[in-house]
Design a protein around this motif. Sequence first.
Motif, PDB file in Angstrom:
ATOM      1  N   SER A  11       8.442  10.417  -2.512  1.00 41.66           N
ATOM      2  CA  SER A  11       7.236  10.721  -3.045  1.00 41.66           C
ATOM      3  C   SER A  11       6.253   9.475  -2.643  1.00 41.66           C
ATOM      4  N   LEU A  12       5.191   9.541  -2.446  1.00 40.91           N
ATOM      5  CA  LEU A  12       4.147   8.429  -2.216  1.00 40.91           C
ATOM      6  C   LEU A  12       3.103   8.580  -3.285  1.00 40.91           C
ATOM      7  N   GLY A  13       2.623   7.559  -4.093  1.00 40.19           N
ATOM      8  CA  GLY A  13       1.690   7.686  -5.092  1.00 40.19           C
ATOM      9  C   GLY A  13       0.710   6.686  -4.515  1.00 40.19           C
ATOM     10  N   ILE A  14      -0.547   7.093  -4.758  1.00 37.56           N
ATOM     11  CA  ILE A  14      -1.900   6.217  -4.160  1.00 37.56           C
ATOM     12  C   ILE A  14      -2.792   6.178  -5.474  1.00 37.56           C
ATOM     13  N   ASP A  15      -3.181   4.787  -5.554  1.00 38.26           N
ATOM     14  CA  ASP A  15      -4.146   4.462  -6.650  1.00 38.26           C
ATOM     15  C   ASP A  15      -5.015   3.430  -6.094  1.00 38.26           C
ATOM     16  N   ILE A  16      -6.395   3.314  -6.570  1.00 36.35           N
ATOM     17  CA  ILE A  16      -7.170   2.187  -6.471  1.00 36.35           C
ATOM     18  C   ILE A  16      -7.078   1.199  -7.583  1.00 36.35           C
ATOM     19  N   ASP A  17      -6.363   1.393  -8.583  1.00 35.22           N
ATOM     20  CA  ASP A  17      -6.180   0.678  -9.773  1.00 35.22           C
ATOM     21  C   ASP A  17      -5.020  -0.148  -9.628  1.00 35.22           C
ATOM     22  N   PRO A  18      -5.057  -1.475  -9.756  1.00 33.83           N
ATOM     23  CA  PRO A  18      -3.613  -2.308  -9.486  1.00 33.83           C
ATOM     24  C   PRO A  18      -2.910  -2.086 -10.863  1.00 33.83           C
ATOM     25  N   LEU A  19      -3.429  -1.701 -12.085  1.00 33.94           N
ATOM     26  CA  LEU A  19      -2.771  -1.758 -13.367  1.00 33.94           C
ATOM     27  C   LEU A  19      -1.968  -0.092 -13.128  1.00 33.94           C
ATOM     28  N   ALA A  20      -2.731   0.769 -12.752  1.00 38.28           N
ATOM     29  CA  ALA A  20      -2.030   2.125 -12.427  1.00 38.28           C
ATOM     30  C   ALA A  20      -0.695   2.037 -11.671  1.00 38.28           C
ATOM     31  N   ILE A  21      -0.665   1.225 -10.647  1.00 34.77           N
ATOM     32  CA  ILE A  21       0.489   0.852  -9.683  1.00 34.77           C
ATOM     33  C   ILE A  21       1.396   0.127 -10.570  1.00 34.77           C
ATOM     34  N   THR A  22       1.058  -0.671 -11.380  1.00 33.74           N
ATOM     35  CA  THR A  22       2.035  -1.510 -11.971  1.00 33.74           C
ATOM     36  C   THR A  22       2.641  -0.544 -13.240  1.00 33.74           C
ATOM     37  N   LEU A  23       1.893   0.067 -13.736  1.00 38.61           N
ATOM     38  CA  LEU A  23       2.467   0.821 -14.833  1.00 38.61           C
ATOM     39  C   LEU A  23       3.492   2.233 -14.182  1.00 38.61           C
ATOM     40  N   ALA A  24       3.030   2.707 -13.085  1.00 38.85           N
ATOM     41  CA  ALA A  24       3.866   3.700 -12.467  1.00 38.85           C
ATOM     42  C   ALA A  24       5.288   2.880 -12.079  1.00 38.85           C
ATOM     43  N   HIS A  25       5.297   1.869 -11.586  1.00 44.63           N
ATOM     44  CA  HIS A  25       6.587   1.172 -11.266  1.00 44.63           C
ATOM     45  C   HIS A  25       7.419   0.998 -12.541  1.00 44.63           C
ATOM     46  N   GLN A  26       6.736   0.653 -13.609  1.00 37.88           N
ATOM     47  CA  GLN A  26       7.365   0.323 -15.036  1.00 37.88           C
ATOM     48  C   GLN A  26       7.927   1.846 -15.489  1.00 37.88           C
ATOM     49  N   ASN A  27       7.078   2.784 -15.388  1.00 35.98           N
ATOM     50  CA  ASN A  27       7.825   4.208 -15.850  1.00 35.98           C
ATOM     51  C   ASN A  27       8.884   4.858 -14.776  1.00 35.98           C
ATOM     52  N   ALA A  28       8.830   4.412 -13.589  1.00 33.69           N
ATOM     53  CA  ALA A  28       9.560   5.020 -12.575  1.00 33.69           C
ATOM     54  C   ALA A  28      10.947   4.358 -12.948  1.00 33.69           C
ATOM     55  N   ALA A  29      11.325   3.168 -13.355  1.00 34.28           N
ATOM     56  CA  ALA A  29      12.385   2.315 -13.699  1.00 34.28           C
ATOM     57  C   ALA A  29      13.155   3.265 -14.611  1.00 34.28           C
TER      58      ALA A  29
END
Length: 150
Positions: A11-29
């Motif tokens: 899957s590929l997640g794309i966002d324009i918000d750096p915080l959203a990317i950080t939170l997605a990494h944290q939620n995936a773990a």
Amino acid sequence: MAAVKFGASSSLGIDIDPLAITLAHQNAAPKNIGPEKLQLRLVSGNTSSPSIDEHKYVEKQTSCETVVESEQEKYDVIIAIVLLNPLLELADDIIPHAKPGAAIGLSGILSEQLPYIIDRYSPLLDNISPSGMDYWACLSGGKKRILTGS
């Protein structure tokens, strides 16, 4: 993450918000979804390429790189969960990333806004199907194999 949990090989997640990317990494773990299954990309919020300073900020804050998506990348499924105005403005940027016939899901809109989304996406999607819960709505359809006016 949901795509992987429902059986997608990646899957590929794309966002324009750096915080959203950080939170997605944290939620995936904690869900045992590693980077080999879930790629997360931060893209520029505008059509111009990000500046060098933006790259430095992104690397420092999110440890992922900013990329400009290639026009050649095509996907079987695209889900966009954003508000009305971005969905209207980004239609011509979202749909070209889908393969012909790909499933498209649009959400993050209020029920009363659905007619605007249907109007905007009707030339781009076949088999449009709206649905909703309480005051929220979503729209699904398939990318037209031959776009109207093309």
